[in-house]
Design a protein around this motif. Sequence first.
Motif, PDB file in Angstrom:
ATOM      1  N   MET A 271       0.848  -1.180   0.000  1.00  0.00           N
ATOM      2  CA  MET A 271       0.000   0.000   0.000  1.00  0.00           C
ATOM      3  C   MET A 271       0.890   1.239   0.000  1.00  0.00           C
ATOM      4  N   GLN A 272       0.603   2.171  -0.903  1.00  0.00           N
ATOM      5  CA  GLN A 272       1.366   3.410  -0.958  1.00  0.00           C
ATOM      6  C   GLN A 272       0.933   4.338   0.167  1.00  0.00           C
ATOM      7  N   THR A 273       1.909   4.968   0.812  1.00  0.00           N
ATOM      8  CA  THR A 273       1.609   5.936   1.871  1.00  0.00           C
ATOM      9  C   THR A 273       2.306   7.255   1.565  1.00  0.00           C
ATOM     10  N   ASN A 274       1.815   8.328   2.206  1.00  0.00           N
ATOM     11  CA  ASN A 274       2.349   9.661   1.935  1.00  0.00           C
ATOM     12  C   ASN A 274       2.534  10.458   3.225  1.00  0.00           C
ATOM     13  N   PHE A 275       3.130   9.832   4.227  1.00  0.00           N
ATOM     14  CA  PHE A 275       3.426  10.541   5.458  1.00  0.00           C
ATOM     15  C   PHE A 275       4.578  11.522   5.226  1.00  0.00           C
ATOM     16  N   THR A 276       4.536  12.637   5.921  1.00  0.00           N
ATOM     17  CA  THR A 276       5.612  13.613   5.813  1.00  0.00           C
ATOM     18  C   THR A 276       6.797  13.178   6.664  1.00  0.00           C
TER      19      THR A 276
ATOM     20  N   ALA B  92       3.441   2.576  12.115  1.00  0.00           N
ATOM     21  CA  ALA B  92       2.193   2.469  11.359  1.00  0.00           C
ATOM     22  C   ALA B  92       2.463   2.518   9.855  1.00  0.00           C
ATOM     23  N   ASN B  93       3.383   3.373   9.447  1.00  0.00           N
ATOM     24  CA  ASN B  93       3.733   3.479   8.031  1.00  0.00           C
ATOM     25  C   ASN B  93       4.283   2.163   7.503  1.00  0.00           C
ATOM     26  N   ASP B  94       5.176   1.540   8.267  1.00  0.00           N
ATOM     27  CA  ASP B  94       5.742   0.250   7.848  1.00  0.00           C
ATOM     28  C   ASP B  94       4.649  -0.806   7.695  1.00  0.00           C
ATOM     29  N   ILE B  95       3.715  -0.820   8.642  1.00  0.00           N
ATOM     30  CA  ILE B  95       2.636  -1.809   8.596  1.00  0.00           C
ATOM     31  C   ILE B  95       1.731  -1.556   7.390  1.00  0.00           C
ATOM     32  N   LEU B  96       1.359  -0.311   7.192  1.00  0.00           N
ATOM     33  CA  LEU B  96       0.480   0.034   6.063  1.00  0.00           C
ATOM     34  C   LEU B  96       1.126  -0.332   4.728  1.00  0.00           C
ATOM     35  N   ARG B  97       2.407  -0.074   4.605  1.00  0.00           N
ATOM     36  CA  ARG B  97       3.091  -0.347   3.329  1.00  0.00           C
ATOM     37  C   ARG B  97       3.244  -1.841   3.058  1.00  0.00           C
TER      38      ARG B  97
END
Length: 437
Positions: free
Chosen positions: A1-6, A18-23
């Motif tokens: 899943m692509q994410t776009n956290f700053t 959370a970013n690692d899990i989402l991706r």
Amino acid sequence: MQTNFTAEQLADPDTARANDILRSCVHCGFCTATCPTYQVLGDELDSPRGRIYLIKDMLEKDRPADAQTVKHIDRCLSCLACMTTCPSGVHYMHLVDHARAHIEATYRRPLMDRVLRRVLAAVIPHPTRFRLALLGAKIARPFAWLIPDARLRAMLAMAPKTIPPVSRNDDPQVFAATGARRMRVALLTGCAQKALNTDINDATIRLLRRLGCEVVVARGMGCCGALTHHMGRVEDSHASAAANIRAWMAEKAAGGLDAIVINTSGCGTTVKDYGHMFRKGPLASDAAEVSALALDVSELLARLDLPQGGALVGARGLRVAYHAACSLQHGQQVKSAPKDLLKRAGFEVVEPADSHLCCGSAGTYNLLQPEISAELKRRKVATLEAKSPDVIAAGNIGCMMQIGSASGVPVVHTVELLDWATGGPEPRALREMLQAF
């Protein structure tokens, strides 16, 4: 899943996790096949994949939680069947825990919701308060029909017919091994369990001593923090967990510990995650050590070589329907040990259809989501009773209470049967069933 956290968002360790899990999520949807709430409700947003989308949107935009997101996250049981099913290794548990903490910090619930959740958090982790609440519920139960809120009615219905006497075995102390000492272990005595069923800890202590364990009930130990942790009440849950870490590490320093034994699998999943919960702070090293020492009682018993075929004449061949608690089979990935131990002790073990699905207890879920919980309970009891068992065994007090409230078959902890088979007393639930006839 692509994410776009700053970059600023990713500087926060929880957001980075959370970013690692989402991706790692690939949108495959395998999780929907084993999600109990999706099976009951049929709504994509009530599946792990749907909740992941909601969580991603909320966290990525760094916005306060809204009512729709809260509704669907609240409906999650945290049964973690999705983690067992996921081919990509998505660690949904850490993601939903982070989402709940964000909800708690940013969303103002309706007044009744706030009151109920605060009461549960203030009462259940404290055995004396919980006993008093159960007594009050027993008194008020005949008037439940006057109460419009289904959650309050569920709380009244939760109270058992009899509240067991306080067990002094739960007080801080050391129980010597019977015969030569093979191990020194600390026992987590729990909180709700000490009010609902004192036989479980008593049976655990007898059995472990019989197998050569010195059993320590550490001073300063209390609730594991699971209940408040799953409510997103981070400060409360971490305070409980920190107290346990300090208590066990003090005991380890004083006399050594080979294991921390847990006979309530919901607690075990949380204690085994202490290393993650405290990874950022000064307790990181101690928390990781505690998590490494933590074992479900069935894991420890599998190492201690339980006597084979030792079941008493009255127990040998007893047909046991084994209910696999979600926190044990999915949260800890302990699947075969309880069944193997029961078979080794001489019991006939059967499993229900869809054994991977939750019974609907899930901590306080049966109190906060009574309608969904009741349907899951109905399905679970039907599949268990379809096996025509003499007794139902489980490794978690919440599951035992949930199933026992709807089944006429005695429900006992796995360790009670193993204790009985190796010289302990017959489990109370079995005695009461025989007396009824």
